[in-house]
Design an enzyme around this catalytic site. Structure first.
Site, short mmCIF file in Angstrom:
data_model
loop_
_atom_site.label_atom_id
_atom_site.label_comp_id
_atom_site.label_asym_id
_atom_site.label_seq_id
_atom_site.Cartn_x
_atom_site.Cartn_y
_atom_site.Cartn_z
N HIS A 1 -9.50 0.77 -1.34
CA HIS A 1 -9.48 1.44 -0.04
C HIS A 1 -10.89 1.37 0.53
CE1 HIS A 1 -5.68 3.06 -1.38
NE2 HIS A 1 -5.58 3.93 -0.37
N HIS B 1 0.87 -1.19 0.00
CA HIS B 1 0.00 0.00 0.00
C HIS B 1 0.89 1.23 0.00
CE1 HIS B 1 -3.79 2.09 1.89
NE2 HIS B 1 -3.13 2.91 1.08
N HIS C 1 1.31 4.75 -2.46
CA HIS C 1 0.92 5.58 -3.62
C HIS C 1 2.19 6.25 -4.13
CE1 HIS C 1 -3.42 5.30 -2.57
NE2 HIS C 1 -2.93 5.16 -1.35
N ASP D 1 1.79 4.01 2.77
CA ASP D 1 0.75 4.84 2.14
C ASP D 1 1.34 6.00 1.33
OD1 ASP D 1 -1.89 5.36 1.46
OD2 ASP D 1 -2.47 6.15 3.42
N ASP D 2 1.68 7.11 2.00
CA ASP D 2 2.23 8.30 1.32
C ASP D 2 3.41 8.80 2.15
OD1 ASP D 2 0.01 8.82 -0.79
OD2 ASP D 2 -1.07 8.53 1.09
N GLU E 1 -11.16 3.34 5.92
CA GLU E 1 -10.12 4.23 6.45
C GLU E 1 -10.84 5.26 7.32
OE1 GLU E 1 -8.11 6.58 3.42
OE2 GLU E 1 -6.58 7.30 4.83
N1 HPA Z 1 -6.69 7.26 1.17
C1 HPA Z 1 -7.35 7.57 0.06
N2 HPA Z 1 -6.77 8.05 -1.02
C2 HPA Z 1 -5.44 8.21 -1.01
C3 HPA Z 1 -4.70 7.90 0.09
C4 HPA Z 1 -5.35 7.38 1.24
O1 HPA Z 1 -4.76 7.06 2.29
N3 HPA Z 1 -3.41 8.19 -0.22
C5 HPA Z 1 -3.40 8.62 -1.48
N4 HPA Z 1 -4.63 8.65 -1.97
ZN ZN Z 2 -3.79 4.75 0.45
#
Ligand code: HPA
Ligand code: ZN
Length: 351
Positions: free
Chosen positions: A209, A29, A31, A290-291, A212
Site C-alpha cells: 500500500h 486488493h 483484505h 478493499d474492505d 493512499e
Molecule cells: N489501507 C491500509 N490498511 C488497510 C486498508 C487500507 O485501505 N484496509 C485494511 N487495512
Molecule cells: Zn487496502
C-alpha cells in the site's frame, strides 16, 4: 497502453452496468478481514463467547462513519477480534469467495493480516490453513482461482514483520506474496526494506500500500526500495508527473479502490475520483473493493458506482478488466484463457 478493441466502442451505454457485472475480472486488493460483515461478527462472537460493545447489527453498522484511514482501522481491528478458530477463517474466506464468484471474479488475490490475530494468541497455522482451505474449495467448487498474500502491519516494527514471516515459513506453500498495510503516514515503505528483501529472496511476490493518504515519495520508495510489483491504492501518484511516467512506462499496476477512497475521505466525492484520469494517462489501473463489508460494496458495486460518478465508457471497462487480468500473479496460461472469456463477454454485448 494496450488498445481497446473496436467492438468495445459499439456497446450501448445503457448496457454498461450489466457489462461491468458480467465481465470476467480479477480482484487484487481485498483484505479478508475487511469482508467480515456485521452479521458474521455477531454470529462468530456468539459461537466463540466473545462479548461485543454493540447491542445489534444495526448499531455496529451505524459506527461505520469514517473520517480517515485511522478511524476505520480502529473499528476494523476490533471487528477481527471475533475470529478465533480455523473454521472461523474458513467461513470468512468462503463467504467472500462465493460473492466473488457470483460477481464474475475469476481470480482473487486475498490479503490477510496475521499480526492482528497472532498478537491475540491465535496461531499462524490456524489463520493460514483456514483461509487456504477456502481458496482450494473455491477452485474445486466454483472454478475461482484464489491465492493469499500475507500483509505486514506497518504501524508495528520491522522486527515484528520478520518474526511474522518466520512464523509463516511452515506454510510458505500456502501464500504467494507479501504486502504492507495499516496506518500509512509516518510509516514509510523504507522502514521494511530488509524484510521485503528477505521475502523476495524466498521467491515471494511483493506488493505494498502506498499513496493512499501518503505522499508520492512513499510510492517511489515502494518501487525503488521494496521493489513492489504492484502498488495498492497509489492514487496520490497524479501529483508527481515523473512518477506517472514511471508507472506508465514500467506498466506498474495500481489496485484502486473507489468506494474505500470515498468512505475514508481520500476524495471529497466519488465524482472527484481520479481513476479515469489515471486510465486515460495510460496507467495500468484496476478496480477493487478493499474492505467491502465496511465500505458499502463488493467489486461490482465499485465498478458501477465509479463509472456512474465519473462518466467512463465501455472502452474503460475493457481497459480495467484486461488490466486486472494482466496485473494478477496467475500463470500466463490462465490469463490467456480469461482474456478469451473477456472478448466473448464483450462481443455478447455488442449491437
Ligand atoms: N489501507 C491500509 N490498511 C488497510 C486498508 C487500507 O485501505 N484496509 C485494511 N487495512
Ligand atoms: Zn487496502
Amino acid at each position: 497502453m494496450t488498445t481497446v478493441p473496436g467492438f468495445a466502442r459499439r456497446i450501448d451505454a445503457a448496457r454498461l452496468p450489466a457489462l461491468l457485472s458480467a465481465m470476467p475480472k480479477a480482484e487484487l486488493h481485498l483484505h479478508i478481514e475487511g469482508s467480515l460483515e456485521p452479521e458474521m461478527i455477531f454470529a462468530l462472537a456468539q459461537r466463540n463467547g466473545v462479548s461485543l460493545p454493540y447491542h445489534s447489527v444495526e448499531a455496529l453498522r451505524r459506527a461505520y462513519a469514517f473520517t480517515d484511514l485511522q478511524s476505520f482501522l480502529d473499528i476494523y481491528y476490533a471487528g477481527a477480534s471475533v475470529l478465533r478458530t480455523e473454521q472461523d477463517f474458513y467461513d470468512l474466506a468462503w463467504a467472500y469467495l462465493e460473492k466473488a464468484a457470483a460477481e464474475h471474479v475469476v481470480r482473487a488475490e486475498i490479503f490477510f493480516d496475521p499480526q492482528t490475530h497472532t498478537e491475540r494468541g491465535v496461531p499462524m497455522g490456524t489463520v493460514v490453513k483456514g483461509l487456504a482451505r477456502a481458496c482450494h474449495d473455491a477452485r474445486v467448487r466454483r472454478g475461482t482461482s484464489a491465492a493469499l498474500i500475507l500483509c505486514f502491519l506497518r504501524h508495528l516494527s520491522e522486527q515484528d514483520a520478520f518474526d511474522t514471516l518466520q512464523a509463516a515459513m511452515p506454510y510458505r506453500h500456502l501464500f504467494i506474496g507479501v504486502g504492507l498495510d495499516s496506518s500509512e503516514v509516518g510509516h514509510p515503505p523504507a522502514k521494511f526494506a530488509r524484510v521485503f528483501a528477505r521475502a523476495r529472496a524466498l521467491g515471494l511476490h511483493v506488493v505494498a500500500h502506498a499513496g493512499e493518504e501518503g505522499p508520492p515519495a512513499y510510492i517511489w520508495q515502494a518501487l525503488d526500495v521494496l521493489k513492489a510489483e504492484r502498488i495498492d491504492h497509489g492514487v496520490q501518484a497524479v501529483h508527481d508527473p515523473a512518477l506517472m511516467q514511471r508507472l506508465v512506462a514500467g506498466r506498474i499496476p495500481l489496485t484502486v479502490c473507489p468506494l474505500s477512497n470515498q468512505k475514508l475521505c481520500v476524495f471529497p466525492d466519488l465524482r472527484r475520483h481520479n481513476l479515469k484520469t489515471l486510465l486515460d494517462a495510460g496507467v495500468v489501473a484496476t478496480v477493487n473493493s478493499d474492505d467491502p463489508a465496511y465500505f458499502g460494496g463488493y467489486v461490482n458495486a465499485n465498478y458501477r458506482q465509479v463509472f456512474a460518478a465519473t462518466g467512463m465508457d465501455a472502452g474503460h471497462a475493457w481497459q480495467l478488466a484486461s488490466n486486472s487480468l494482466e496485473a494478477s500473479f496467475a500463470p500466463v496460461s490462465e490469463k490467456k484463457r480469461w482474456m478469451g472469456q473477456l472478448v466473448e463477454c464483450f462481443e455478447s454485448f455488442v449491437g
